[in-house]
Design a protein around this motif. Structure first.
Motif, PDB file in Angstrom:
ATOM      1  N   SER A  21       0.820  -1.223   0.000  1.00 48.79           N
ATOM      2  CA  SER A  21       0.000   0.000   0.000  1.00 48.79           C
ATOM      3  C   SER A  21       0.849   1.265   0.000  1.00 48.79           C
ATOM      4  O   SER A  21       0.343   2.360  -0.277  1.00 48.79           O
ATOM      5  CB  SER A  21      -0.936   0.005   1.209  1.00 48.79           C
TER       6      SER A  21
ATOM      7  N   GLN B 287      -8.965 -11.930   1.601  1.00 46.25           N
ATOM      8  CA  GLN B 287      -9.666 -11.025   0.705  1.00 46.25           C
ATOM      9  C   GLN B 287      -8.716 -10.000   0.105  1.00 46.25           C
ATOM     10  O   GLN B 287      -7.610  -9.791   0.613  1.00 46.25           O
ATOM     11  CB  GLN B 287     -10.787 -10.306   1.473  1.00 46.25           C
TER      12      GLN B 287
ATOM     13  N   SER C 291      -8.647  -3.635   1.659  1.00 43.44           N
ATOM     14  CA  SER C 291      -9.372  -2.382   1.389  1.00 43.44           C
ATOM     15  C   SER C 291      -8.440  -1.255   0.980  1.00 43.44           C
ATOM     16  O   SER C 291      -8.895  -0.249   0.429  1.00 43.44           O
ATOM     17  CB  SER C 291     -10.164  -1.970   2.632  1.00 43.44           C
ATOM     18  N   TRP C 292      -7.126  -1.417   1.228  1.00 45.69           N
ATOM     19  CA  TRP C 292      -6.191  -0.347   0.859  1.00 45.69           C
ATOM     20  C   TRP C 292      -5.820  -0.370  -0.628  1.00 45.69           C
ATOM     21  O   TRP C 292      -5.021   0.448  -1.087  1.00 45.69           O
ATOM     22  CB  TRP C 292      -4.909  -0.416   1.703  1.00 45.69           C
TER      23      TRP C 292
ATOM     24  N   ASN D 122      -7.191   0.693  -3.204  1.00 50.70           N
ATOM     25  CA  ASN D 122      -7.416   1.943  -3.946  1.00 50.70           C
ATOM     26  C   ASN D 122      -6.420   3.034  -3.576  1.00 50.70           C
ATOM     27  O   ASN D 122      -6.413   4.106  -4.182  1.00 50.70           O
ATOM     28  CB  ASN D 122      -8.852   2.439  -3.756  1.00 50.70           C
TER      29      ASN D 122
ATOM     30  N   GLN E 214     -14.283  -6.136  -3.690  1.00 49.43           N
ATOM     31  CA  GLN E 214     -14.292  -4.996  -2.776  1.00 49.43           C
ATOM     32  C   GLN E 214     -14.666  -3.699  -3.509  1.00 49.43           C
ATOM     33  O   GLN E 214     -14.288  -3.479  -4.671  1.00 49.43           O
ATOM     34  CB  GLN E 214     -12.898  -4.820  -2.163  1.00 49.43           C
ATOM     35  N   THR E 215     -15.393  -2.852  -2.786  1.00 44.78           N
ATOM     36  CA  THR E 215     -15.739  -1.536  -3.343  1.00 44.78           C
ATOM     37  C   THR E 215     -14.483  -0.751  -3.687  1.00 44.78           C
ATOM     38  O   THR E 215     -14.432  -0.034  -4.696  1.00 44.78           O
ATOM     39  CB  THR E 215     -16.584  -0.740  -2.334  1.00 44.78           C
ATOM     40  N   ALA E 216     -13.441  -0.919  -2.862  1.00 49.46           N
ATOM     41  CA  ALA E 216     -12.189  -0.199  -3.094  1.00 49.46           C
ATOM     42  C   ALA E 216     -11.574  -0.580  -4.430  1.00 49.46           C
ATOM     43  O   ALA E 216     -10.926   0.246  -5.099  1.00 49.46           O
ATOM     44  CB  ALA E 216     -11.205  -0.476  -1.966  1.00 49.46           C
TER      45      ALA E 216
END
Length: 707
Positions: A459, A477, A480-481, A483, A503-505
């Protein structure tokens, strides 16, 4: 001294004031040249509407007698034919019409008949046809022409052979990037004994290399690469001992490299790449003390590298990739090669460890040892290479990946890092202290069966644009980072054990949503997928999201339509269920779409026909139903793209649609749980059967990284 300076200024002023205006005949020739142009690039404003003295016109230079001596109009957007009336400029010495849009033939015969013409440069135009034989000169000294540049045009036919008997003063000839055919002319040195530069690259010459080129005692540059030659390099050529640059790249030559190459002691660049040479590099290579560039890539050379390479102390670039070299690299003492900037020995059979002497080459900016049999751990001394921007150790047997990253984190200059196909079955480094890599753009840690999760230190790579983590055993998974990697445009996570929903990210990746305005930066070496796909900058990579062959589940979210720049989307061999989202039709740049081997239901959205660039489409092995569109883009794909969906019908499928069948409701209700269980069993079977298909129908953008 002050008095002499004043006197000289007065003298020059008086001479300038005494300069005669151009003659009417000279002016007429220039205006006729202008009249033959269909696009004049604004010259008419300067020439016709300006002063009557053509010596003051843009691009025109005259002598003090008012005679035009130079016409220099490069890069002016001029279009039309080159007027033969220019031959009326009897004092013309230099003609430069390069980088324009001229077409038709070149009136070379008229131009060189001038008793004054020294330089003709018409390179980078659209001139064509044959060159034609040149007239014989009446004088013993021949025509005065010294430089002829006709490169990057569309000339055809055989190169005139007898023309050069009158070109006794010719020093440089550049006829590269045309379509000349026939044999390489053998009369250059006979008619032009002073010739120093001969560039015939990128044509259609055939036959053997004329041995008489060895008689060119003044020849310093000989470039005949990218033609269709045959045979070997004649021994006589090595008699041209003034040669500084010699290139036969991509010509089809064969045989062994003659030890006589050591006679070319003035050689600065030797390019024999992309041929069929066999045998060893001769020991005499060590006699080339001035050699700066050595390209022997893409041949069939073998044996150990000669230790005498250590004597080539001027070497800056050495490319030996794609050969059959074997033995230890330590045979060469790299400590003597202090000027070395690029070392490329990829795809050979070299073994042992990387010699420590390489880390003495402190000017090294690119090191590629991929595709050999090196082993051991990465040496801490690699941090001595303060200018290193490109490092590829891909496809060897290196160990201790955690140590490798702990060492490399101090190398802030690295922009391209290929580590894949090493460190087999080790754990992905999770050490949170790994940082640095401030300039890293491309990272490949793939095909290594690494275990663990995607590490959080990734990240921190704010400039990362391309990331390969495919063919490992990563689990968990997508973090989330993801993005936070705002410049990421190519992400390959295929063939892992990743789970969860999309993931939405992942759908908020900036570089896949809008065009990047950043100025592209170039790599020192091209990055290869396969030989036919090379990339010199990260922005040239296709925009790819590959999540195939994992254990992802859930519905494919509608928000995936935000990734408008995607060229390739591969979600195959997962457990996605529900309908194919209508939002996929927003991905109008897609060339590859693979949704095969999932649990998808419902109909095929007809709006997918809007994906006009699709060249690969696969929705096989799902539970889709209804009719396959009979018109538009989707109708162009073979039956195999739809296999394994027994409820689908269409003209290209075994199951044809009945005219009386009512079209299924596009808003299909979700299947109940029991149906999902039954289909999951069927999916497991189709998964195994589909693997073979997946391997045969690989996406253009999902290839094994070689280098």
């Amino acid at each position: 001294m002050a008095f002499l300076g004043l006197a000289l200024a007065v003298l020059l002023l008086s001479m300038a004031s005494a300069a005669a205006p151009c003659a009417e005949k000279e002016k007429s020739s220039l205006l006729q040249f202008l009249a033959d142009l269909s696009m004049d690039g604004g010259l008419a404003m300067s020439w016709r509407n300006g002063t009557v003295d053509c010596c003051s016109w843009e691009g025109i230079t005259c002598n003090r007698h008012g005679a035009v001596t130079e016409v220099s109009l490069p890069q002016r957007g001029l279009k039309g034919h080159i007027s033969s009336d220019l031959s009326g400029l009897t004092a013309l010495q230099r003609l430069n019409l390069s980088h324009n849009l001229f077409s038709g033939g070149l009136p070379l015969k008229r131009l060189v008949s001038s008793t004054a013409m020294i330089v003709v440069d018409v390179s980078y135009n659209h001139l064509g046809g044959g060159l034609g034989e040149l007239p014989s000169s009446d004088t013993i000294h021949g025509w005065p022409l010294q430089v002829l540049n006709i490169s990057s045009n569309m000339f055809t036919g055989e190169f005139p052979s007898s023309s050069w008997k009158s070109m006794k003063n010719l020093v440089a000839l550049n006829a590269s990037n045309n379509s000349f055919s026939g044999q390489v002319p053998s009369s250059f040195c006979l008619g032009s004994p002073s010739i120093a530069v001969l560039d015939l690259q990128h044509n259609q010459f055939n036959g053997n290399i004329p041995s008489v080129l060895g008689n060119c005692s003044m020849l310093r540059v000989l470039m005949v690469g990218h033609n269709s030659l045959s045979g070997t390099i004649p021994d006589e050529l090595f008699n041209a001992t003034s040669l500084e640059r010699l290139s036969f790249r991509g010509t089809g030559l064969q045989g062994t490299l003659d030890g006589a190459v050591g006679k070319l002691t003035d050689l600065v660049a030797l390019d024999l790449g992309e041929n069929n040479f066999t045998g060893k590099i001769p020991e005499s290579i060590g006699q080339l003390k001035r050699l700066e560039e050595l390209y022997l890539d893409y041949n069939m050379l073998s044996g150990e590298l000669p230790s005498n390479l250590s004597n080539c102390t001027s070497l800056r670039n050495m490319n030996l990739m794609y050969n059959n070299f074997s033995g230890l690299l330590s045979k060469v003492n790299f400590a003597t090669l202090q000027n070395l900037e690029i070392l490329d020995i990829a795809i050979n059979n070299l073994s042992g460890v990387i010699p420590e002497t390489i880390y003495s080459c402190t000017n090294l900016i690119a090191l590629r040892v991929a595709g050999n049999n090196f082993h051991g751990e990465l040496s801490p001394r690699i941090v001595n290479l303060k200018s290193l921007t490109f490092l590829s150790i891909y496809g060897n047997s290196f160990t201790n990946i955690t140590k490798a990253f702990q060492i490399l984190k101090s190398s802030n200059t690295i922009r391209v890092l290929f580590m894949g196909k090493n460190f087999m079955c080790e754990a992905m480094p999770q050490d949170k202290t790994i940082d640095g890599f401030d300039n890293l753009q491309v990272l490949a840690i793939d095909q290594s069966s690494l275990t663990g999760k995607m590490p959080t230190w990734l990240s921190k790579l704010k400039n990362l644009e391309v990331l390969f983590l495919n063919d490992n055993r990563l689990k968990g998974q997508i973090p989330s980072w993801i993005n936070l990697l705002s410049r990421l445009l190519y992400l390959d996570l295929s063939n892992n054990n990743l789970t969860g929903k999309i993931q939405t990210a992942l759908l908020d990746m900036t570089m896949l949503k809008s065009i990047n305005s950043a100025y592209p930066s170039y790599f020192v070496l091209p990055i290869f997928f396969v030989e036919s796909h090379q990339y010199l900058q990260a922005n040239a990579f296709p925009k790819v999201l590959d999540l195939s062959n994992n254990n992802f589940t859930g519905r494919i979210p509608q928000d995936i339509g935000q990734l408008a720049l995607l060229n390739s989307l591969n979600l195959s061999f997962n457990r996605f269920y529900g309908q194919i989202p209508q939002a996929l039709c927003n991905l109008t740049n897609l060339e590859v779409l693979d949704l095969s081997s999932n649990l998808l239901t419902g109909t095929i959205p007809t709006a997918l026909n809007n994906l006009h660039f699709l060249s690969m489409f696969n929705i096989s092995n799902n539970d889709l139903e209804g009719s396959v569109p009979t018109e538009g883009q989707l109708s162009t794909f073979p039956e195999s793209s739809f296999d394994g969906n027994p409820k689908l019908c269409g003209s290209m499928l075994i199951h044809h649609c009945n005219a009386i069948e009512a079209p299924p409701n596009s808003n299909v209700m979700a299947r109940d749980l029991s149906e999902k269980i039954i289909f999951s069993i069927a999916f497991a079977v189709s998964f195994v059967l589909g693997v073979l298909y997946d391997q045969l129908v690989l996406s253009t953008f999902h290839c094994c990284i070689h280098l």
